[in-house]
Write an enzyme that holds these catalytic residues in place. Structure first.
Site, PDB file in Angstrom:
ATOM      1  N   ASN A 168       0.834  -1.206   0.000  1.00 54.52           N
ATOM      2  CA  ASN A 168       0.000   0.000   0.000  1.00 54.52           C
ATOM      3  C   ASN A 168       0.870   1.258   0.000  1.00 54.52           C
ATOM      4  O   ASN A 168       0.541   2.265  -0.640  1.00 54.52           O
ATOM      5  CB  ASN A 168      -0.942  -0.008   1.203  1.00 54.52           C
ATOM      6  CG  ASN A 168      -2.174  -0.863   0.966  1.00 54.52           C
ATOM      7  OD1 ASN A 168      -2.623  -1.006  -0.169  1.00 54.52           O
ATOM      8  ND2 ASN A 168      -2.719  -1.431   2.023  1.00 54.52           N
ATOM      9  N   GLY A 196      22.930  -5.737   5.646  1.00 53.19           N
ATOM     10  CA  GLY A 196      24.151  -4.977   5.370  1.00 53.19           C
ATOM     11  C   GLY A 196      24.468  -4.969   3.888  1.00 53.19           C
ATOM     12  O   GLY A 196      23.577  -5.029   3.055  1.00 53.19           O
ATOM     13  N   CYS A 229      23.611  -2.769  -1.287  1.00 51.74           N
ATOM     14  CA  CYS A 229      22.318  -2.459  -1.899  1.00 51.74           C
ATOM     15  C   CYS A 229      21.226  -2.104  -0.911  1.00 51.74           C
ATOM     16  O   CYS A 229      20.500  -1.120  -1.102  1.00 51.74           O
ATOM     17  CB  CYS A 229      21.866  -3.638  -2.757  1.00 51.74           C
ATOM     18  SG  CYS A 229      22.938  -3.935  -4.181  1.00 51.74           S
ATOM     19  N   LYS A 235      21.635   1.285   0.925  1.00 54.00           N
ATOM     20  CA  LYS A 235      21.586   2.359  -0.073  1.00 54.00           C
ATOM     21  C   LYS A 235      20.151   2.630  -0.519  1.00 54.00           C
ATOM     22  O   LYS A 235      19.699   3.784  -0.554  1.00 54.00           O
ATOM     23  CB  LYS A 235      22.440   1.983  -1.286  1.00 54.00           C
ATOM     24  CG  LYS A 235      22.260   2.903  -2.499  1.00 54.00           C
ATOM     25  CD  LYS A 235      23.160   2.494  -3.646  1.00 54.00           C
ATOM     26  CE  LYS A 235      22.783   1.161  -4.229  1.00 54.00           C
ATOM     27  NZ  LYS A 235      21.493   1.228  -4.982  1.00 54.00           N
TER      28      LYS A 235
END
Length: 312
Positions: free
Chosen positions: A208, A249, A252, A255
């Site tokens: 949602n 960790g 990706c 970030k």
């Protein structure tokens, strides 16, 4: 299993589905409810229904607590559940048989060996494990298909400190099929049910929240969501992220969780769930800095982007 004597205390959706399923399997089932209208309806269906539990002349039975536990604000309302449990304790006082009380309602973890055990012991004058047996068997039934879900379960969870009780419940429920998992600690079974529902709710709220972003971008979310359901390892790998105790960790995940929060802000969309995801991870990072050695299995793997062995 031989034909069992079963009582269903609380005959709402869960109780009715449980009782009718066991009756259809050949067990002797009686429904207990305080609603006269509900009792009449059950009787009209050809089922045995009563307004009180009387164990005076009954053989050893399995008594399911399937009482309502709604929420009131940010807490469970256990008033009806407590009242029903107290009535079972009173009934146990008048019997010489060793009955098994099974908590099937969704309750806060610790309730079976806390509230239920203490109330049954107080009202019956008997001790759990001696005068009566105690178990947890949370339900995984959908309101729209409760009877079908009981007859064909995908998962059955049973917990009891007593091995004989675990075996008795296993014998009762195994014929229905599905995967069976047993635990010694009833709190584990209770936490499974709570986490099960909360996980489903979280997934719905996640999509949602993403829908709000898609609406702002003019993107059709259906295609995005169906693709992510197949591409994201967290959707298809039952071990990915399902452990707890270490943060995500790598490159990706930190970030994109943090970066997307900033992006959402630029298009005017608040994302409280994603903010909470980052906040929880920051807490675990802070805790891990004190308690986890990154050179060990408990540390963060930068190469794989996962924390620990099986978590992302």
């Amino acid at each position: 299993m031989e034909r069992a004597r079963v009582f269903i205390v609380g005959s709402g959706v869960v109780g009715t589905a449980t009782g009718r399923g066991l009756a259809d399997a050949g067990h002797e089932v009686s429904f207990i409810d305080i609603s006269a209208a509900r009792i009449r309806q059950l009787l009209d269906w050809g089922l045995d229904a009563r307004d009180r539990l009387d164990l005076a002349n009954e053989p050893e039975s399995i008594i399911f607590l399937t009482l309502p536990t709604p929420h009131e604000g940010h807490k469970y309302d256990l008033s009806a559940f407590s009242a029903g449990t107290a009535s079972v304790g009173e009934a146990l006082k008048d019997t010489t048989a060793r009955h098994t009380v099974v908590v099937r309602s969704t309750v806060p973890p610790g309730s079976t060996e806390g509230l239920v055990r203490s109330m049954l012991e107080e009202r019956s004058g008997k001790k759990a494990g001696e005068g009566f047996a105690l178990a947890s068997n949370p339900e995984f039934l959908r309101a729209v298909s409760a009877e079908k879900d009981f007859a064909h379960p995908w998962m059955t969870v049973i917990a009891s400190r007593d091995e004989a009780t675990l075996q008795r419940m296993t014998d009762l429920l195994t014929p229905f099929g599905g995967e069976l998992r047993t635990f010694e600690d009833p709190a584990s079974a209770e936490l499974i049910k709570c986490a099960h529902n909360i996980f489903n709710a979280t997934k719905i709220s996640f999509w949602n929240e993403m829908w709000l972003v898609a609406q702002r971008l003019g993107v059709d979310l259906d295609g995005v969501a169906s693709t992510v359901a197949k591409s994201a390892e967290g959707s298809i790998n039952p071990k990915y992220g399902i452990r707890g105790g270490a943060p995500y960790g790598g490159m990706c995940l930190p970030k994109d969780t943090c970066g997307f929060l900033g992006f959402a802000e630029t298009i005017g969309v608040e994302m409280p769930l994603l903010s909470a995801v980052v906040e929880v991870n920051d807490r675990l990072v802070a805790l891990g800095a004190k308690e986890l050695d990154p050179r060990t299995d408990g540390g963060v793997s930068e190469a794989s982007g996962v924390a620990g062995r099986e978590i992302a």
